[in-house]
Every structure is written in structure tokens, then in C-alpha cells.
Design an enzyme around this catalytic site. Structure first.
Site, PDB file in Angstrom:
ATOM      1  N   ASN A 210      39.877  36.887  38.383  1.00  0.00           N
ATOM      2  CA  ASN A 210      38.960  35.746  38.382  1.00  0.00           C
ATOM      3  C   ASN A 210      37.556  36.237  38.023  1.00  0.00           C
ATOM      4  O   ASN A 210      37.346  37.421  37.794  1.00  0.00           O
ATOM      5  CB  ASN A 210      38.991  35.031  39.740  1.00  0.00           C
ATOM      6  CG  ASN A 210      38.593  35.962  40.865  1.00  0.00           C
ATOM      7  OD1 ASN A 210      37.463  36.415  40.931  1.00  0.00           O
ATOM      8  ND2 ASN A 210      39.540  36.286  41.735  1.00  0.00           N
ATOM      9  N   ASP A 279      45.353  34.634  45.095  1.00  0.00           N
ATOM     10  CA  ASP A 279      46.296  33.907  45.964  1.00  0.00           C
ATOM     11  C   ASP A 279      47.733  34.186  45.546  1.00  0.00           C
ATOM     12  O   ASP A 279      48.649  34.044  46.339  1.00  0.00           O
ATOM     13  CB  ASP A 279      46.036  32.402  45.860  1.00  0.00           C
ATOM     14  CG  ASP A 279      44.748  32.030  46.564  1.00  0.00           C
ATOM     15  OD1 ASP A 279      44.377  32.740  47.513  1.00  0.00           O
ATOM     16  OD2 ASP A 279      44.105  31.042  46.150  1.00  0.00           O
ATOM     17  N   LYS A 290      54.407  47.935  28.135  1.00  0.00           N
ATOM     18  CA  LYS A 290      53.654  46.727  27.821  1.00  0.00           C
ATOM     19  C   LYS A 290      54.640  45.612  27.436  1.00  0.00           C
ATOM     20  O   LYS A 290      55.620  45.873  26.724  1.00  0.00           O
ATOM     21  CB  LYS A 290      52.761  47.080  26.626  1.00  0.00           C
ATOM     22  CG  LYS A 290      51.709  46.100  26.306  1.00  0.00           C
ATOM     23  CD  LYS A 290      50.918  46.605  25.089  1.00  0.00           C
ATOM     24  CE  LYS A 290      50.290  45.424  24.406  1.00  0.00           C
ATOM     25  NZ  LYS A 290      49.962  45.670  23.026  1.00  0.00           N
ATOM     26  N   PHE A 326      34.643  32.753  53.232  1.00  0.00           N
ATOM     27  CA  PHE A 326      33.979  31.966  52.199  1.00  0.00           C
ATOM     28  C   PHE A 326      34.974  30.909  51.713  1.00  0.00           C
ATOM     29  O   PHE A 326      36.190  31.144  51.757  1.00  0.00           O
ATOM     30  CB  PHE A 326      33.563  32.859  51.019  1.00  0.00           C
ATOM     31  CG  PHE A 326      32.217  33.475  51.216  1.00  0.00           C
ATOM     32  CD1 PHE A 326      32.039  34.475  52.160  1.00  0.00           C
ATOM     33  CD2 PHE A 326      31.123  33.053  50.474  1.00  0.00           C
ATOM     34  CE1 PHE A 326      30.784  35.043  52.370  1.00  0.00           C
ATOM     35  CE2 PHE A 326      29.868  33.607  50.667  1.00  0.00           C
ATOM     36  CZ  PHE A 326      29.703  34.596  51.620  1.00  0.00           C
ATOM     37  N   LYS A 340      39.850  25.262  55.951  1.00  0.00           N
ATOM     38  CA  LYS A 340      40.046  26.727  55.900  1.00  0.00           C
ATOM     39  C   LYS A 340      39.528  27.381  57.179  1.00  0.00           C
ATOM     40  O   LYS A 340      40.128  28.319  57.691  1.00  0.00           O
ATOM     41  CB  LYS A 340      39.314  27.323  54.683  1.00  0.00           C
ATOM     42  CG  LYS A 340      40.039  27.040  53.382  1.00  0.00           C
ATOM     43  CD  LYS A 340      39.325  27.624  52.173  1.00  0.00           C
ATOM     44  CE  LYS A 340      39.934  27.041  50.914  1.00  0.00           C
ATOM     45  NZ  LYS A 340      39.201  27.359  49.697  1.00  0.00           N
ATOM     46  N   LYS A 344      42.261  29.474  59.233  1.00  0.00           N
ATOM     47  CA  LYS A 344      42.117  30.937  59.298  1.00  0.00           C
ATOM     48  C   LYS A 344      41.466  31.364  60.603  1.00  0.00           C
ATOM     49  O   LYS A 344      41.154  32.536  60.785  1.00  0.00           O
ATOM     50  CB  LYS A 344      41.332  31.435  58.078  1.00  0.00           C
ATOM     51  CG  LYS A 344      42.022  31.041  56.765  1.00  0.00           C
ATOM     52  CD  LYS A 344      41.380  31.647  55.533  1.00  0.00           C
ATOM     53  CE  LYS A 344      41.926  30.989  54.277  1.00  0.00           C
ATOM     54  NZ  LYS A 344      42.116  31.882  53.162  1.00  0.00           N
TER      55      LYS A 344
HETATM   56  N1  CTP Z   1      41.139  35.131  51.309  1.00  0.00           N
HETATM   57  C1  CTP Z   1      41.885  36.130  51.893  1.00  0.00           C
HETATM   58  N2  CTP Z   1      43.071  36.494  51.344  1.00  0.00           N
HETATM   59  C2  CTP Z   1      43.552  35.848  50.261  1.00  0.00           C
HETATM   60  C3  CTP Z   1      42.807  34.801  49.671  1.00  0.00           C
HETATM   61  C4  CTP Z   1      41.600  34.470  50.241  1.00  0.00           C
HETATM   62  O1  CTP Z   1      41.437  36.683  52.908  1.00  0.00           O
HETATM   63  N3  CTP Z   1      44.712  36.248  49.752  1.00  0.00           N
HETATM   64  C5  CTP Z   1      39.843  34.780  51.923  1.00  0.00           C
HETATM   65  C6  CTP Z   1      38.673  34.829  50.964  1.00  0.00           C
HETATM   66  O2  CTP Z   1      38.078  36.096  50.918  1.00  0.00           O
HETATM   67  C7  CTP Z   1      37.743  33.775  51.565  1.00  0.00           C
HETATM   68  C8  CTP Z   1      38.681  32.774  52.203  1.00  0.00           C
HETATM   69  O3  CTP Z   1      39.918  33.458  52.372  1.00  0.00           O
HETATM   70  O4  CTP Z   1      36.914  34.315  52.552  1.00  0.00           O
HETATM   71  C9  CTP Z   1      38.917  31.521  51.398  1.00  0.00           C
HETATM   72  O5  CTP Z   1      39.264  31.865  50.080  1.00  0.00           O
HETATM   73  P1  CTP Z   1      39.429  30.747  48.968  1.00  0.00           P
HETATM   74  O6  CTP Z   1      39.870  31.403  47.695  1.00  0.00           O
HETATM   75  O7  CTP Z   1      38.247  29.843  48.951  1.00  0.00           O
HETATM   76  O8  CTP Z   1      40.586  29.877  49.568  1.00  0.00           O
HETATM   77  P2  CTP Z   1      42.106  30.091  49.714  1.00  0.00           P
HETATM   78  O9  CTP Z   1      42.429  30.265  51.165  1.00  0.00           O
HETATM   79  O10 CTP Z   1      42.586  31.168  48.800  1.00  0.00           O
HETATM   80  O11 CTP Z   1      42.667  28.651  49.279  1.00  0.00           O
HETATM   81  P3  CTP Z   1      42.537  27.892  47.841  1.00  0.00           P
HETATM   82  O12 CTP Z   1      42.498  28.991  46.799  1.00  0.00           O
HETATM   83  O13 CTP Z   1      43.766  27.069  47.807  1.00  0.00           O
HETATM   84  O14 CTP Z   1      41.270  27.086  47.885  1.00  0.00           O
END
Ligand code: CTP
Length: 396
Positions: A210, A279, A290, A326, A340, A344
Site C-alpha cells: 500500500n 489484511d 517468477k 489507527f 475497530k 480490537k
Molecule cells: N492492524 C493490525 N494488523 C493487521 C491489520 C491492521 O494490527 N493485519 C492494525 C493497524 O496497524 C491499525 C488498525 O489495526 O492500527 C486498523 O487498521 P486498518 O487498516 O484501518 O483496519 P483493518 O482492521 O485492517 O480493517 P479494514 O482494512 O477493513 O478497514
């Protein structure tokens, strides 16, 4: 108190220029090495000799003057050693020049050439301060990291009682001290910060990732460090330089970040997850070869990555640790962030929309476990980092 600190004071044309003498005098008494740069017009209000005598250094009005001949490229060498630069008084003209990137004299050249902390103490007539163009310049400078002290309300040079007076020298000096010697309220605490993005390999040359720059996480690590904490920074790939005194624990994938977080979590008092973690990760990684193209569509199968925050908060146990997450959203910012925070089991969550994802500034809200929501305007990530660290510190 300010021994070993170099401060450059810019003086622009305002009747408040006489108060700058008191600022120099107080800074000198505190042990700072003070250099004064003046605009041509301000020298009609206070003699450069006064500042020279008070500061004990040549007054810089012209970068090419004989007096500075032993300082090579003064606008670079002097400003590089400055810990802080302040303009007091700062008139509307200088605000406009700095906001517009104009460097047409010694003062503006030095300010635009420096990466030091910059503080402005405006002084002008209230009608000028309230002028929408001046307002826009102030907003622009705030977003670029300039800090403002004042102006205050009171008797102006024209006799009106209104906003526009420069803050008192003692207040300016107090603010300078707190900027140069930050509160050490986190001494003895260990803060674990994650930053950057993760990269999930598809084959030896390709990955899924990303746009996260790592700026926010690095600013958080720096802010916690400045306030006396010992900091472990676990960083995925990032385009940002790590704070000088922090050696990041470098990871690449979500799996690598999970491992590193678990390694350091036990000794941490707080975990701040600013990293943009994947995710989903590919179910199959072609480690050696490759993927070759052909005419067919390619379907990549992805499986969910472990949610690091969930893993530590729910499965490993909180044991008194503060957890800060975040939430990056494209829509329903507060609602999604609230979800969230609960899912969490966090103490705080910083909600931001993706418009400031890889930018230098951030517009954000802090949501507290108890339901309180604080909204903040667009501000430099360094400023936001200190606010987030403030809120975290109050939970210890
Ligand atoms: N996070 C994490 N582990 C993951 C994904 C996210 O610990 N595999 C943490 C990020 O560092 C952030 C928080 O979870 O502090 C929220 O991340 P975000 O990407 O906004 O949300 P997601 O929980 O991944 O949900 P979505 O992508 O569906 O919005």
C-alpha cells in the site's frame, strides 16, 4: 537552561521591535547562543548595535556583508546549527513572504533555508491580522510546521483595543524553552511503535503493498523519544528517514511485523500500531520462480493476515499495557473507527481519512475507549504525534 542551544531571532518592522531586545536578553541569560537577523526597515526602529551588544554576535542584515566573511554561506551554515528560529515581531509582510516562498533578504532567506523548529510571534494591526489573505498565509504556514505564539488582544499602536499585539517577551521565551526542552514525562516508559507498510511477496520480484509512507509512525517514535521514553520502532518498508537516535527493527511482511511485535510486546508499556499492515496475503508464494505471463486471466488467491492488534490485545492479554490503533477510512470515518476500537479492545484509536495517507500533515480524530471523540484540524504529523503521545501518556 538553554546552554548549548543556538537560536536565531528574526526582527521585522513593527513598533513591537523594541520588545525583541528583551527576548534576546532573556535568552542570553538562559545560556543560549543568539543570532539576530533584521529586515532593513526594522533597523529604523531599533539600532542593530543594540542587538549586537545584547546577543554578542554580529547582526545579520545582509548575507554578503564583510562582518560575515568568516562564516561560509551563512544562510546555510548558521541555520544548520540553529536549534530554533523565531521571528518576533513578525509582520504581515514577512508572513506573506514565508507563505509564498519568497527569499529576498537575509531574514527570509535564512528562514526558508532552515529545517530548524520555527516559531512566529505576529504583531500587526487587527485589520491586517483579520484580513483573509493574511489568515490564509497563517493557515498555510501552520500546515508547514510553523508554530505561532500570539498575537494577543490589547492596546495597539493606533490606539485601538483589539487583537494584534505581540505576545510578551516572557511568554515567547517560555514557549521557546518548552519547545527546546520537551517535557520528560515518559522517562522510564517503553513505547513500542510500528510504522510503514508491509509487503507481501507474490514471487521473487513482485509484491502486494500500500502507499503508506511511514511518516506518522516515525513522527510518533520521535515524539515519544523526545519525551524521554525508550522506543522500539518496528518498521515495514518506508520512504522516511528514521529518527537519528532510533535504529528501527526492520520487517517486510505482516508475518514479520507480527513476530517482531510479539518479541518486544512483553517489555512495552504501550503499543502504538501506526503501520499499514496488509489484511490479506497470498496463499501461495512462488519463492524461486517468477510468474510468467500468458493470455489467460490471472487469479491470485489471498488469505487473511493475522490482525496484530487483535492478537496482542485479546490472545496475549493486556497486562496493563496501553494499546493505540489507527483507523484509515475512505467513508464513515468515526463510525468505522469506533467499531475497530471495540473489536480490537483499544484504549485509543486515531481516525484519519485516506486523503492525508502519505502526506506531511494529517486531519484526524482521537477516539477514546470511554466514547469521547476529539477532532483536530489539518496539522503537521510531528504536531499530531505529540498530541497522540500526550493522550497516551495520560493513560499511564
Ligand atoms: N492492524 C493490525 N494488523 C493487521 C491489520 C491492521 O494490527 N493485519 C492494525 C493497524 O496497524 C491499525 C488498525 O489495526 O492500527 C486498523 O487498521 P486498518 O487498516 O484501518 O483496519 P483493518 O482492521 O485492517 O480493517 P479494514 O482494512 O477493513 O478497514
Amino acid at each position: 537552561m538553554l546552554h548549548g542551544k543556538t537560536i536565531i531571532l528574526g526582527v521585522s518592522s513593527s513598533i513591537a521591535a523594541y520588545k525583541a531586545c528583551e527576548v534576546v536578553s532573556q535568552l542570553k541569560k538562559l545560556g543560549a547562543d543568539v543570532w539576530v537577523t533584521m529586515t532593513k526597515e526594522s533597523a529604523n526602529l531599533v539600532s542593530p548595535l543594540t542587538f549586537r551588544t545584547l546577543s554578542g554576535n554580529p547582526v545579520i542584515q545582509n548575507l554578503f556583508s564583510e562582518e560575515l566573511s568568516n562564516i561560509p554561506v551563512p544562510h546555510i551554515s548558521l541555520t544548520q546549527k540553529a536549534d530554533l528560529m523565531v521571528i518576533a515581531p513578525c509582520g504581515a509582510n514577512i508572513l506573506g513572504k514565508l507563505a509564498g516562498g519568497i527569499a529576498d533578504d537575509a531574514l527570509t532567506t535564512m528562514f526558508l533555508a532552515s529545517k530548524a523548529k520555527k516559531v512566529l510571534a505576529p504583531a500587526m494591526n487587527s485589520k491586517m491580522w483579520k484580513n483573509p489573505i493574511v489568515f490564509q498565509n497563517v493557515e498555510k504556514l501552520k500546515v508547514s510546521g510553523y508554530l505561532f505564539i500570539g498575537p494577543e488582544e490589547g492596546m495597539l499602536a493606533c490606539g485601538d483595543e483589539d487583537i494584534g499585539r505581540m505576545s510578551e517577551p516572557a511568554d515567547i521565551v517560555k514557549n521557546i524553552i518548552s519547545l527546546l526542552i520537551p517535557n520528560q514525562d515518559l522517562a522510564g516508559r517503553h513505547i513500542l511503535v510500528t510504522a510503514g507498510r508491509t509487503q507481501e511477496a507474490i514471487d521473487p520480484v513482485r509484491y502486494i503493498s500500500n502507499r503508506s509512507s511511514g511518516k506518522m509512525g516515525y513522527a510518533l517514535a520521535r515524539a515519544a523519544r523526545e519525551r524521554g521514553a525508550s522506543v522500539t520502532l518496528v518498521s515495514g518498508p518506508s520512504n522516511t528517514n528514521a529518527p537519528l537516535d532510533i535504529k528501527p527493527v526492520k520487517v517486510e511482511s505482516a508475518g514479520g511485523m507480527l513476530e517482531a511485535v510479539l518479541d518486544y510486546y512483553n517489555n512495552a508499556d504501550a503499543l502504538i500500531m501506526a503501520a499499514a499492515v496488509s489484511d490479506y496475503i497470498p496463499t501461495v508464494v512462488n519463492k524461486k520462480r517468477k510468474l510468467k505471463k500468458n493470455k489467460n486471466n490471472l487469479t491470485l488467491e489471498l488469505k487473511p493476515a493475522t490482525d496484530i492488534l487483535k492478537q496482542v490485545s485479546i490472545q496475549k492479554g493486556r497486562k496493563g499495557r496501553i494499546l493505540v490503533g489507527f483507523a484509515l477510512e475512505t467513508d464513515n470515518l468515526i463510525k468505522n473507527a469506533q467499531k475497530k476500537l471495540k473489536a480490537k479492545d483499544l484504549d485509543l484509536i486515531v481516525a484519519n481519512d485516506n486523503s492525508t495517507f502519505d502526506a506531511d500533515s494529517i486531519k484526524y480524530s482521537i477516539l477514546h475507549r470511554g466514547g469521547e471523540v476529539e477532532n483536530f484540524p489539518l496539522q503537521p504529523k510531528n504536531t499530531a504525534a505529540h498530541t497522540i503521545i500526550d493522550r497516551t501518556a495520560t493513560l499511564f
